[in-house]
Design a protein around this motif. Sequence first.
Motif, short mmCIF file in Angstrom:
data_model
loop_
_atom_site.label_atom_id
_atom_site.label_comp_id
_atom_site.label_asym_id
_atom_site.label_seq_id
_atom_site.Cartn_x
_atom_site.Cartn_y
_atom_site.Cartn_z
N TYR A 105 -2.92 -5.11 -1.27
CA TYR A 105 -3.98 -5.31 -2.25
C TYR A 105 -3.56 -6.33 -3.28
CZ TYR A 105 -6.49 -1.44 -0.30
OH TYR A 105 -7.18 -0.64 0.55
N LEU A 116 1.82 -0.20 -14.00
CA LEU A 116 1.07 0.05 -15.25
C LEU A 116 1.90 0.85 -16.25
CD1 LEU A 116 -2.59 0.69 -14.09
CD2 LEU A 116 -1.39 -1.46 -14.48
N SER A 117 2.75 1.75 -15.73
CA SER A 117 3.62 2.51 -16.64
C SER A 117 4.56 1.56 -17.37
CB SER A 117 4.44 3.54 -15.86
OG SER A 117 3.58 4.53 -15.35
N ILE A 122 -8.98 -4.43 -14.90
CA ILE A 122 -8.22 -4.35 -13.65
C ILE A 122 -9.22 -4.36 -12.49
CG2 ILE A 122 -8.09 -1.81 -13.77
CD1 ILE A 122 -5.32 -2.15 -12.30
N GLN A 123 -8.88 -5.11 -11.49
CA GLN A 123 -9.74 -5.19 -10.31
C GLN A 123 -8.86 -5.31 -9.08
OE1 GLN A 123 -13.29 -7.26 -10.37
NE2 GLN A 123 -13.46 -6.77 -8.21
N SER A 124 -9.04 -4.42 -8.13
CA SER A 124 -8.26 -4.53 -6.89
C SER A 124 -9.11 -5.19 -5.82
CB SER A 124 -7.82 -3.14 -6.43
OG SER A 124 -8.92 -2.39 -5.94
N SER A 145 2.81 -0.20 -20.02
CA SER A 145 2.56 0.70 -21.14
C SER A 145 3.83 0.94 -21.97
CB SER A 145 1.98 2.00 -20.58
OG SER A 145 2.25 3.08 -21.42
N HIS A 173 0.85 -1.18 0.00
CA HIS A 173 0.00 0.00 0.00
C HIS A 173 0.89 1.24 0.00
CE1 HIS A 173 -3.74 2.05 0.69
NE2 HIS A 173 -3.26 2.67 1.75
N GLU A 174 1.63 1.42 -1.09
CA GLU A 174 2.55 2.56 -1.18
C GLU A 174 2.12 3.44 -2.34
OE1 GLU A 174 6.54 1.18 -1.67
OE2 GLU A 174 6.51 0.27 0.33
N GLU A 175 2.28 4.73 -2.12
CA GLU A 175 1.93 5.70 -3.13
C GLU A 175 2.56 5.35 -4.48
OE1 GLU A 175 3.45 9.77 -2.57
OE2 GLU A 175 1.80 9.79 -1.09
N GLY A 176 1.74 5.25 -5.49
CA GLY A 176 2.29 5.10 -6.83
C GLY A 176 2.72 3.70 -7.22
N LEU A 220 1.02 1.02 -7.98
CA LEU A 220 0.29 0.51 -9.14
C LEU A 220 0.63 1.30 -10.39
CD1 LEU A 220 -1.82 -1.42 -10.34
CD2 LEU A 220 -3.56 0.28 -9.79
N SER A 221 0.78 2.60 -10.22
CA SER A 221 1.09 3.44 -11.37
C SER A 221 2.44 3.04 -11.99
CB SER A 221 1.05 4.91 -10.96
OG SER A 221 2.25 5.57 -11.21
#
Lengths: 276, 276
Positions: free
Chosen positions: B239, B214-215, B227-229, B218, B205-208, B210-211
Amino acid sequence: MKRIAIQGIIGSFHDMAAHLYFEGEQIQLVCCATFEEVFEHMKQDPTMIGMTAIENTIAGSLLHNYELLRSSGATVVGEYKLHISHCICCLPDDSWDTITEVHSHPVALMQCRQFLAQHPNIKNVEGEDTAGSAKDIKEHQHHGWAAICSAEAAKLYGLKILEDHIEDNKHNFTRFLVTCQPQKADFLRPLEKANKASLVFSLPHEEGSLSQVLSILSFYKINLTKIQSLPVIGHEWEYLFYVDVTYNSLTRYRQAVDAIMPLTKELTVLGEYREN
Amino acid sequence: MKRIAIQGIIGSFHDMAAHLYFEGEQIQLVCCATFEEVFEHMKQDPTMIGMTAIENTIAGSLLHNYELLRSSGATVVGEYKLHISHCICCLPDDSWDTITEVHSHPVALMQCRQFLAQHPNIKNVEGEDTAGSAKDIKEHQHHGWAAICSAEAAKLYGLKILEDHIEDNKHNFTRFLVTCQPQKADFLRPLEKANKASLVFSLPHEEGSLSQVLSILSFYKINLTKIQSLPVIGHEWEYLFYVDVTYNSLTRYRQAVDAIMPLTKELTVLGEYREN
């Protein structure tokens, strides 16, 4: 006195969540048969507050309630996470030997599936509500029927608990949203106390479109606590994303929303509230 | 001859999906009462193929089946999207005037909720299966009972259709996954024809976090289609993410999985298959 529209009756999990969320305050419940009715009450009466289950750790998201929330124009002003425990109960002179049917809300039946599988001869009947099933047995003196509901509801309606804590998974939480008309939001939660927001937006089915949005949120130090993608019905190649975020700075959060706006379609802030 | 384990009986939506997916091939169905049994068959018999509903446009993801798939060690080798349409049917000499109960799978009852709300005096009873409810009425000559199932199942079991297409939302699709033991995957889908994969991983559960993942996907030109958490049960701050991706190059996709591996925990490839 606050008036809270809930789906269900006295003794339901919505009732418990409403009393725990507004602990120490005078509240009056407006019991509704359906979630549609809850949102209809809020629409008709600007002073009405709604309390709506939105997701459960076992059953997942209540997609229908997300859709009602999105289309209603109501705003989220709070959340409450309630630990869900079910019992099976019946009239005092019934017993396991005489029970032929068990009545409850479909989600409650599902959450006790393994337990109910041990009693294959008992018919599982869907009711509108957990507590409502208990009340119905009491009022109509349905011998041979059992209900699945909270132990609180069983006691409230004078039923005998055959077995308590019958849910398959003990880590069973339901998250409820507190909602109202936008113009009333500031009375219910000071915006400066809010640190969480629920957003919904759609994205074209293009490579990296979600990654761009989440990267921007991350650059602004906005933390994601939930994400769920749903196909947009009728638009095969578009997706709807329901996202919950937490933040430390309201300004930074607002800037982040502005920054992702041009990359999304139909971005709606469903509400800003204090994390439970 | 391929043997396919399905949840449900002849005439169920799983049966329809299996026959449509393996069109033109000889298949033999192994009918199971539960999804657990489907996965147990695959475990016991390495030649067994499973067909499992995983999500529906109205009801959302079947979280329990995701968990069964993840814990079973089975691999996904295909998918099929089936249009779901329900009818309500009964014994030929019954009619709307004589029906007191309607039996079906809980999800089917939910998908016809608005329709059933017009008949408040009919009791909604949960069964294990749509077609199974029809079969049961026929076999036991249950007068006064109706079933909700496909029109195909109603005809198969000699029931009278009271009304067809009773689902609330006509855009009702269920996605099924075809699964087997990993060592048999290559016989069922040539890997060079695969262009879609299902992954599951957990993230702190850390900021960013997932981003970042996904980056990277991409950057490697991997496209996200779902996508489903989900909260990890017992680990409040972790998560689980279920992600479906599509790709043009198997090599690039494999490199992308390698690249996100160090940023995730317990990354599992649930399968690589051809998009339906």
